[in-house]
Scaffold this motif. Sequence first.
Motif, PDB file in Angstrom:
ATOM      1  N   ARG A 187       0.836  -1.205   0.000  1.00  0.00           N
ATOM      2  CA  ARG A 187       0.000   0.000   0.000  1.00  0.00           C
ATOM      3  C   ARG A 187       0.868   1.252   0.000  1.00  0.00           C
ATOM      4  O   ARG A 187       1.940   1.271   0.594  1.00  0.00           O
ATOM      5  CB  ARG A 187      -0.906   0.003   1.226  1.00  0.00           C
ATOM      6  N   PHE A 188       0.400   2.278  -0.645  1.00  0.00           N
ATOM      7  CA  PHE A 188       1.157   3.522  -0.742  1.00  0.00           C
ATOM      8  C   PHE A 188       0.351   4.723  -0.256  1.00  0.00           C
ATOM      9  O   PHE A 188       0.851   5.816  -0.142  1.00  0.00           O
ATOM     10  CB  PHE A 188       1.593   3.761  -2.195  1.00  0.00           C
ATOM     11  N   CYS A 189      -0.914   4.500   0.011  1.00  0.00           N
ATOM     12  CA  CYS A 189      -1.851   5.584   0.238  1.00  0.00           C
ATOM     13  C   CYS A 189      -1.997   5.853   1.738  1.00  0.00           C
ATOM     14  O   CYS A 189      -2.071   4.914   2.524  1.00  0.00           O
ATOM     15  CB  CYS A 189      -3.188   5.144  -0.320  1.00  0.00           C
ATOM     16  N   SER A 190      -2.057   7.103   2.129  1.00  0.00           N
ATOM     17  CA  SER A 190      -2.228   7.392   3.552  1.00  0.00           C
ATOM     18  C   SER A 190      -3.700   7.482   3.934  1.00  0.00           C
ATOM     19  O   SER A 190      -4.048   7.406   5.103  1.00  0.00           O
ATOM     20  CB  SER A 190      -1.509   8.688   3.902  1.00  0.00           C
TER      21      SER A 190
ATOM     22  N   ASN B 126      -6.524  -2.535  -3.738  1.00  0.00           N
ATOM     23  CA  ASN B 126      -5.182  -2.810  -3.212  1.00  0.00           C
ATOM     24  C   ASN B 126      -4.860  -1.901  -2.037  1.00  0.00           C
ATOM     25  O   ASN B 126      -4.134  -2.274  -1.121  1.00  0.00           O
ATOM     26  CB  ASN B 126      -4.125  -2.610  -4.301  1.00  0.00           C
ATOM     27  N   GLU B 127      -5.396  -0.705  -2.070  1.00  0.00           N
ATOM     28  CA  GLU B 127      -5.142   0.260  -0.991  1.00  0.00           C
ATOM     29  C   GLU B 127      -6.076   0.048   0.202  1.00  0.00           C
ATOM     30  O   GLU B 127      -6.077   0.822   1.152  1.00  0.00           O
ATOM     31  CB  GLU B 127      -5.286   1.691  -1.517  1.00  0.00           C
TER      32      GLU B 127
ATOM     33  N   GLN C  45     -14.368   4.778   0.657  1.00  0.00           N
ATOM     34  CA  GLN C  45     -13.408   4.352   1.683  1.00  0.00           C
ATOM     35  C   GLN C  45     -13.763   2.968   2.219  1.00  0.00           C
ATOM     36  O   GLN C  45     -12.930   2.079   2.268  1.00  0.00           O
ATOM     37  CB  GLN C  45     -13.372   5.351   2.836  1.00  0.00           C
TER      38      GLN C  45
ATOM     39  N   PHE D 104      -4.603   8.692  -6.400  1.00  0.00           N
ATOM     40  CA  PHE D 104      -3.796   7.902  -5.464  1.00  0.00           C
ATOM     41  C   PHE D 104      -2.334   8.231  -5.763  1.00  0.00           C
ATOM     42  O   PHE D 104      -2.042   8.828  -6.799  1.00  0.00           O
ATOM     43  CB  PHE D 104      -4.028   6.399  -5.679  1.00  0.00           C
TER      44      PHE D 104
ATOM     45  N   THR E 284       0.760   3.526  -6.617  1.00  0.00           N
ATOM     46  CA  THR E 284      -0.437   2.675  -6.507  1.00  0.00           C
ATOM     47  C   THR E 284      -0.846   2.172  -7.883  1.00  0.00           C
ATOM     48  O   THR E 284      -1.123   0.991  -8.078  1.00  0.00           O
ATOM     49  CB  THR E 284      -1.597   3.478  -5.882  1.00  0.00           C
TER      50      THR E 284
END
Lengths: 482, 467
Positions: free
Chosen positions: A280-283, A319-320, A347, A434, A438
């Motif tokens: 994951r790369f998303c905050s 994926n996130e 979300q 994103f 991502t």
Amino acid sequence: MSTFYERFERHDHAAGLKAQSTHYCPGCGHGLAHKYLARAIEELGVQDRTIAISPVGCSVFLYYYLDVGNTQAAHGRAPAVALGHKFANPDSVVVSYQGDGDLASIGLTEIMHAAQLGVPITVIFVNNAVYGMTGGQLAPTTLMGQKTTTSPLGRDRTMGQPLRMAELIAQLDGPVYVERVALFDAKQRVRAAKAIKKALRLQVENKGFSLVEVLSECPTHLHLTPLEAQRWVKESMLPVFPLGVKKDATPTDWGTWQKADFDPDALLEAVGARAPPVPRFCSGFPHGLFGGDIGLKLAGAGGDGAQTAAMLIARAAINEGFDATHIPSYGPESRGGTSYADVRLAQDEVFSPDVPTPHVLVAFNAPSLAKFGLAVAPGGVVVYDSSVVREPPAFDASVRAIGVPCSEIAAELGERKVKNTVALGALQCATGLFPDETFLAAIRQALQGKSKLVAVNEEAFRRGMRAAEGCGADDGWFGWWI
Amino acid sequence: MAPVEVRPKPVLRSKYCKGCGRCIDACAQGLIERGTDIHPASGLVPIALHPEACNGCGLCVDACPEPYGLVSASLAAELDASEDRRRFPHPRLPAEEVPAARAALPEGRPLVVKGTHAAAIGALLAGCRHFFGYPITPSTEGAELMAKLLPSLGGVFLQAPSEVATVNMMYGCGGAGRPVMTFTSSPGFSLMLEGISYMIGAEVPGVFVDVMRAGPGLGNIGPEQADLKLACRGLGHGNTHAVVLAPATPQEMLDFTMLAFELSFRYRNPVVLLADGHLGEMTGKVTLPAELVRPGEPAWAVSGDAAHRRNLIASILLKETDQEAHNLGLLEKYARMAEGEQRAELFRCEDAEVLVVACTTPARMAKGAVRALRDVGIAAGLFRPQTVWPFPIRSLLPLLGRARRVVVVEASGGQLEDELRLALSHAGASTGVEIQHVRRMGGVLPSQGEIVEAIRGKRSSRKVVAA
């Protein structure tokens, strides 16, 4: 004891004579066909393995008599039911027992396709040229001129002509053995018994599909005595339905049957759930972008890659750890035609998955842009392929339209198909949906097994981003409407 | 000198002789003739046998259509010996019931798959290794995935020549005790109804995933809730019912398909899973369960071995009182289903004054509408039947006291509303207010916006009709 039940309990609870007497009329040929089938089962030693499929018609009650596994089928469907049994238990010996109305009229589809499939089952087809159970109506095998209750003046050409099933089936590739036999004298009965046994043996030996057509007497509906009926079959039916072996292919083995596998790892592997999770790369979910859930529409012609791009966006969101849906919509054409995709991102949970007023529209051609451009939500973003759309329509002032020469960039990269990835890069530049990584991870994930295409797609994504520069999320452009 | 072979002579059990006379022709010695006396037990005239000169060739026995009429000496002796011994169907005990087992599934990553694929994977997890089907849009991708995956799992995929053949293959395979399924869509489901009636009558399990499309007739391939009526009220002829599951997400497509197999075997009855065109095509996140199922071997199955030889799969009961008793048994089973299988999702229903009732994909639009209505201060809630039959009336009734409006949102001409009304009527209950509706058809689903608009626009209890 024989393969017959000693007492026919299913025959009216074996009341009185019914305990050991069949329901057939005196002289009916069914009893003989039953008897030869029972003997074949006995002689081949397969009583425990045999499953008899009873049809609809006079022989509907076959299961009263044969002490084997029994299933009673709907009218004409016995071969389909037989196949269901055979595939369920390849070691079972499945016999589809059918009359002429059942097999040659209502069940023609089932018998022809079962025969052509060639799976080892055995069909006993009793042809007595008339409907028995319903009371003597025209059968598909009724002879020309023969009087029945629905051909009271005799069958003529307006009622069609008799169907020769053994010949029809013998010309198919599937069966290994097809023979027509009769019951009208001792010699024919010996042949009939032998043919039935052979047809069953070919299944026991896993060779293939076989069918024995048995010319049989129905004294009741022929309005003849049993002995007259025997003569009638010999003199009237034989010229239309000649006896003999119609097909006797050198039988090769049908092949081995597979055994069901319930191994958890094999299943995970098969459905593609074995791979490690994608990083994951998303905050957090980009709530600020459009004020909540995000709806995207991607539209073009078939082959533009709208669906693939839509799937990449949905996959990236999942994926996130977010929720996403993608609904494709196509024109009626198998190739070409229109191709639209609705993508919804949330979300935790996507509620309404359709996107009538998208926040983001990606249009690969002018008709798509015209169709959906005006539906874009205020403050939304439109990305279109400026290689093919030369004159974009006038949008709402709050909508930001970005023309990117997706097709030209793709052509420069030597892979026309990647124009959708170019568009995705442009979309990313315009929205910052994103982190870039991502999308790049989702692209790599989607191209598993096609590693040659990874580099060109990554490059297409970057080129798309660069082409859309100047109208991106970083230039503070969104500030005024959020 | 070789010993002379003495062949035993046939025995006529005249009670069981119908006097057809086929044996007369068969005897080369001319030792059989027509009888003259009526047999007191059968009322028929048996043949007369003169065995004195008989050489025991046996051709007359082979000519007798009755299993126990003219018989060999050895069979006659056996029959005599066991005259008083009842044997049905043979002295074997019923087969042992081998229950389904569960095995842990290693953790995998979530799948991103469309609804039909999720259902196919659910079937595989439920132990289904037999698929029969006929291609029909928009259900076909489920079949295609089965065609791809089953061979690698030792399973069977067979494309049948029609939906009619499909359901009958399922009848055979399900009757053998195997978990079996198909994918179809509305016109195909219509064709399967006869076979489903047979399956219900013969108590054969099987799972039908119907990805509903617009009708009547050929209609189009857009989503419609066109088959609620068929699935709930019209499963072929006769006294039929089946649990009808109504998923709304790809995740539920998987979960409910697994559940469908479980219920199908629990009740020995088909189970229908109703998706719609959008849900079938819709891709979403799907998490795999912690366990998969290894199917058992039901004691009742006709599976072609010694233990199950006594079994019969049939829906015919000729004696009227037998058929009636069977129907009463089915009714009792339907009552158990109605009691045990009601399922619903309640979203913000706890204080809802506007109760929206919807299932499958339209329920998601309705859920969005409920959130939007809440945002503007309207106390809306979604009541989503996850089983349409039995209708989850038990969880609906407590909500009716507070509800000032009940709005049924559906993609049909009122089929869901009919189920709601029937369930209320059977429960002796009423909404207390007029039932309103938002309906779209023809491949169009009610959108979130039009549901919100319809509910906001009409505050009275008059009918709400979508534009």
